[in-house]
Scaffold this motif. Structure first.
Motif, PDB file in Angstrom:
ATOM      1  N   GLY A  46     -29.621  60.699 -34.520  1.00 34.10           N
ATOM      2  CA  GLY A  46     -29.610  61.800 -35.472  1.00 34.10           C
ATOM      3  C   GLY A  46     -29.593  61.356 -36.918  1.00 34.10           C
ATOM      4  N   ILE A  47     -29.781  60.060 -37.166  1.00 35.37           N
ATOM      5  CA  ILE A  47     -29.895  59.556 -38.537  1.00 35.37           C
ATOM      6  C   ILE A  47     -31.383  59.373 -38.837  1.00 35.37           C
ATOM      7  N   ILE A  48     -31.920  60.242 -39.665  1.00 33.65           N
ATOM      8  CA  ILE A  48     -33.355  60.209 -39.968  1.00 33.65           C
ATOM      9  C   ILE A  48     -33.684  58.923 -40.742  1.00 33.65           C
ATOM     10  N   GLN A  49     -34.667  58.182 -40.256  1.00 31.14           N
ATOM     11  CA  GLN A  49     -35.013  56.914 -40.877  1.00 31.14           C
ATOM     12  C   GLN A  49     -36.034  57.063 -42.000  1.00 31.14           C
ATOM     13  N   ALA A  50     -36.852  58.105 -41.931  1.00 39.04           N
ATOM     14  CA  ALA A  50     -37.889  58.274 -42.949  1.00 39.04           C
ATOM     15  C   ALA A  50     -38.575  59.620 -42.751  1.00 39.04           C
ATOM     16  N   LYS A  51     -39.417  59.942 -43.713  1.00 40.90           N
ATOM     17  CA  LYS A  51     -40.352  61.055 -43.572  1.00 40.90           C
ATOM     18  C   LYS A  51     -41.740  60.466 -43.334  1.00 40.90           C
ATOM     19  N   ALA A  52     -42.404  60.948 -42.297  1.00 37.56           N
ATOM     20  CA  ALA A  52     -43.786  60.561 -42.033  1.00 37.56           C
ATOM     21  C   ALA A  52     -44.691  61.736 -42.387  1.00 37.56           C
ATOM     22  N   SER A  53     -45.940  61.451 -42.662  1.00 41.81           N
ATOM     23  CA  SER A  53     -46.886  62.515 -43.005  1.00 41.81           C
ATOM     24  C   SER A  53     -47.916  62.685 -41.889  1.00 41.81           C
ATOM     25  N   VAL A  54     -48.309  63.927 -41.674  1.00 42.61           N
ATOM     26  CA  VAL A  54     -49.301  64.235 -40.641  1.00 42.61           C
ATOM     27  C   VAL A  54     -50.677  63.874 -41.183  1.00 42.61           C
ATOM     28  N   GLU A  55     -51.261  62.843 -40.600  1.00 43.51           N
ATOM     29  CA  GLU A  55     -52.561  62.350 -41.047  1.00 43.51           C
ATOM     30  C   GLU A  55     -53.715  63.142 -40.430  1.00 43.51           C
ATOM     31  N   ARG A  56     -53.555  63.487 -39.144  1.00 42.49           N
ATOM     32  CA  ARG A  56     -54.658  64.134 -38.433  1.00 42.49           C
ATOM     33  C   ARG A  56     -54.117  64.886 -37.233  1.00 42.49           C
ATOM     34  N   ILE A  57     -54.741  66.005 -36.907  1.00 44.92           N
ATOM     35  CA  ILE A  57     -54.399  66.779 -35.720  1.00 44.92           C
ATOM     36  C   ILE A  57     -55.675  67.072 -34.946  1.00 44.92           C
ATOM     37  N   GLU A  58     -55.684  66.730 -33.668  1.00 42.12           N
ATOM     38  CA  GLU A  58     -56.805  67.042 -32.793  1.00 42.12           C
ATOM     39  C   GLU A  58     -56.329  68.021 -31.729  1.00 42.12           C
ATOM     40  N   HIS A  59     -57.034  69.111 -31.556  1.00 43.29           N
ATOM     41  CA  HIS A  59     -56.675  70.136 -30.576  1.00 43.29           C
ATOM     42  C   HIS A  59     -57.493  69.929 -29.313  1.00 43.29           C
ATOM     43  N   ALA A  60     -56.802  69.848 -28.178  1.00 52.07           N
ATOM     44  CA  ALA A  60     -57.463  69.699 -26.886  1.00 52.07           C
ATOM     45  C   ALA A  60     -56.854  70.711 -25.916  1.00 52.07           C
ATOM     46  N   THR A  61     -57.457  70.828 -24.748  1.00 49.99           N
ATOM     47  CA  THR A  61     -56.933  71.762 -23.757  1.00 49.99           C
ATOM     48  C   THR A  61     -55.538  71.338 -23.319  1.00 49.99           C
ATOM     49  N   GLY A  62     -54.550  72.172 -23.583  1.00 47.62           N
ATOM     50  CA  GLY A  62     -53.193  71.917 -23.131  1.00 47.62           C
ATOM     51  C   GLY A  62     -52.361  70.996 -23.980  1.00 47.62           C
ATOM     52  N   LEU A  63     -52.924  70.466 -25.072  1.00 50.57           N
ATOM     53  CA  LEU A  63     -52.133  69.576 -25.922  1.00 50.57           C
ATOM     54  C   LEU A  63     -52.758  69.448 -27.303  1.00 50.57           C
ATOM     55  N   ASN A  64     -51.938  68.990 -28.247  1.00 44.35           N
ATOM     56  CA  ASN A  64     -52.409  68.562 -29.559  1.00 44.35           C
ATOM     57  C   ASN A  64     -52.183  67.066 -29.678  1.00 44.35           C
ATOM     58  N   ARG A  65     -53.145  66.362 -30.210  1.00 46.16           N
ATOM     59  CA  ARG A  65     -52.978  64.933 -30.482  1.00 46.16           C
ATOM     60  C   ARG A  65     -52.784  64.790 -31.977  1.00 46.16           C
ATOM     61  N   ILE A  66     -51.622  64.246 -32.376  1.00 42.29           N
ATOM     62  CA  ILE A  66     -51.333  64.136 -33.795  1.00 42.29           C
ATOM     63  C   ILE A  66     -51.182  62.673 -34.195  1.00 42.29           C
ATOM     64  N   ALA A  67     -51.644  62.364 -35.386  1.00 41.04           N
ATOM     65  CA  ALA A  67     -51.484  61.028 -35.963  1.00 41.04           C
ATOM     66  C   ALA A  67     -50.543  61.137 -37.152  1.00 41.04           C
ATOM     67  N   LEU A  68     -49.509  60.293 -37.166  1.00 42.71           N
ATOM     68  CA  LEU A  68     -48.529  60.288 -38.245  1.00 42.71           C
ATOM     69  C   LEU A  68     -48.627  58.983 -39.016  1.00 42.71           C
ATOM     70  N   ARG A  69     -48.550  59.099 -40.338  1.00 46.98           N
ATOM     71  CA  ARG A  69     -48.530  57.935 -41.225  1.00 46.98           C
ATOM     72  C   ARG A  69     -47.077  57.625 -41.564  1.00 46.98           C
ATOM     73  N   PHE A  70     -46.612  56.443 -41.157  1.00 47.17           N
ATOM     74  CA  PHE A  70     -45.232  56.036 -41.371  1.00 47.17           C
ATOM     75  C   PHE A  70     -45.116  55.156 -42.610  1.00 47.17           C
ATOM     76  N   PRO A  71     -43.960  55.210 -43.297  1.00 44.73           N
ATOM     77  CA  PRO A  71     -43.758  54.309 -44.424  1.00 44.73           C
ATOM     78  C   PRO A  71     -43.721  52.862 -43.969  1.00 44.73           C
ATOM     79  N   GLY A  72     -43.980  51.947 -44.894  1.00 44.42           N
ATOM     80  CA  GLY A  72     -44.135  50.534 -44.575  1.00 44.42           C
ATOM     81  C   GLY A  72     -42.995  49.952 -43.763  1.00 44.42           C
ATOM     82  N   GLY A  73     -43.360  49.267 -42.674  1.00 43.31           N
ATOM     83  CA  GLY A  73     -42.404  48.527 -41.873  1.00 43.31           C
ATOM     84  C   GLY A  73     -41.736  49.295 -40.765  1.00 43.31           C
ATOM     85  N   LEU A  74     -41.759  50.619 -40.784  1.00 44.62           N
ATOM     86  CA  LEU A  74     -41.005  51.380 -39.795  1.00 44.62           C
ATOM     87  C   LEU A  74     -41.587  51.237 -38.391  1.00 44.62           C
ATOM     88  N   LEU A  75     -42.868  50.946 -38.287  1.00 50.33           N
ATOM     89  CA  LEU A  75     -43.486  50.788 -36.971  1.00 50.33           C
ATOM     90  C   LEU A  75     -43.529  49.336 -36.505  1.00 50.33           C
TER      91      LEU A  75
END
Length: 206
Positions: free
Chosen positions: A4-33
């Motif tokens: 429950g300790i938030i490490q950062a804010k990521a931004s939504v880079e892209r959203i793809e809509h498909a049947t039954g799901l959304n595929r989302i790409a998040l841009r993380f700040p440097g080093g978090l990944l």
């Protein structure tokens, strides 16, 4: 599990809509990944998601139909900011409280006040979940471990310090915005046990 300790804010880079799901790409700040692998768990606005692909600071997640139904993730737009936390590891400091990343419900921000060096936020929670709210107890809002400051007829209120506003997306919330809620599992277990034993007090005495 998450702390429950938030490490950062990521931004939504892209959203793809498909049947039954959304595929989302998040841009993380440097080093978090750093060191993250496909299949790893990440809390995104309090919902536990699985990394399906990763490239430098970009990670992809499949958000399934049920998650879209019970959380706010279906309302994300490209460019939006989200709270993120990588899964806890054995030996990590638990600065908040243990979370599963399973969202119970969504809540609506009903009021916002900004006294000096504070922010006072009040949320309306669906009636069926209000019995699990306890004054001074734990609550997770968009994945952040917070303390319930006081209860209201429709939900609860919290106070946020400047550091929490800096590290999370809460600084941009406005009345009417919707957030993900994970109630404290220990509180839920106690209340449900008392109900099964017919020992739970009336709602107006909790």
């Amino acid at each position: 599990m998450f702390t429950g300790i938030i490490q950062a804010k990521a931004s939504v880079e892209r959203i793809e809509h498909a049947t039954g799901l959304n595929r989302i790409a998040l841009r993380f700040p440097g080093g978090l990944l750093d060191g993250i692998q496909r299949g790893a768990s990440v809390s995104v606005n309090g919902a536990c998601l699985t990394v399906t692909d990763q490239d430098n600071s970009l990670a992809w997640f499949d958000v399934m139909m049920e998650t879209l139904r019970v959380t706010t993730l279906g309302n994300l737009t490209e460019g939006a900011e989200v709270n993120v936390e990588r899964a806890a590891r054995i030996g990590d400091e638990i600065g908040g409280h243990l979370l599963s990343g399973h969202v119970h419900c969504v809540a609506t921000l009903t009021s916002l006040e900004t006294p000096d060096n504070n922010r006072h936020l009040c949320f309306s929670v669906p009636p069926e979940w209000r019995e699990y709210l306890v004054s001074k107890g734990y609550i997770a809002v968009d994945g952040a471990s917070l303390t319930v400051a006081e209860l209201t007829d429709s939900g609860f209120c919290v106070y946020l310090i400047p550091e929490t506003l800096r590290a999370t997306r809460f600084g941009s919330l406005a009345p009417g915005d919707v957030v993900n809620i994970e109630i404290d599992h220990q509180t839920q277990t106690i209340v449900d046990t008392l109900k099964r034993m017919n020992l739970a007090p009336p709602a107006d005495q909790r």
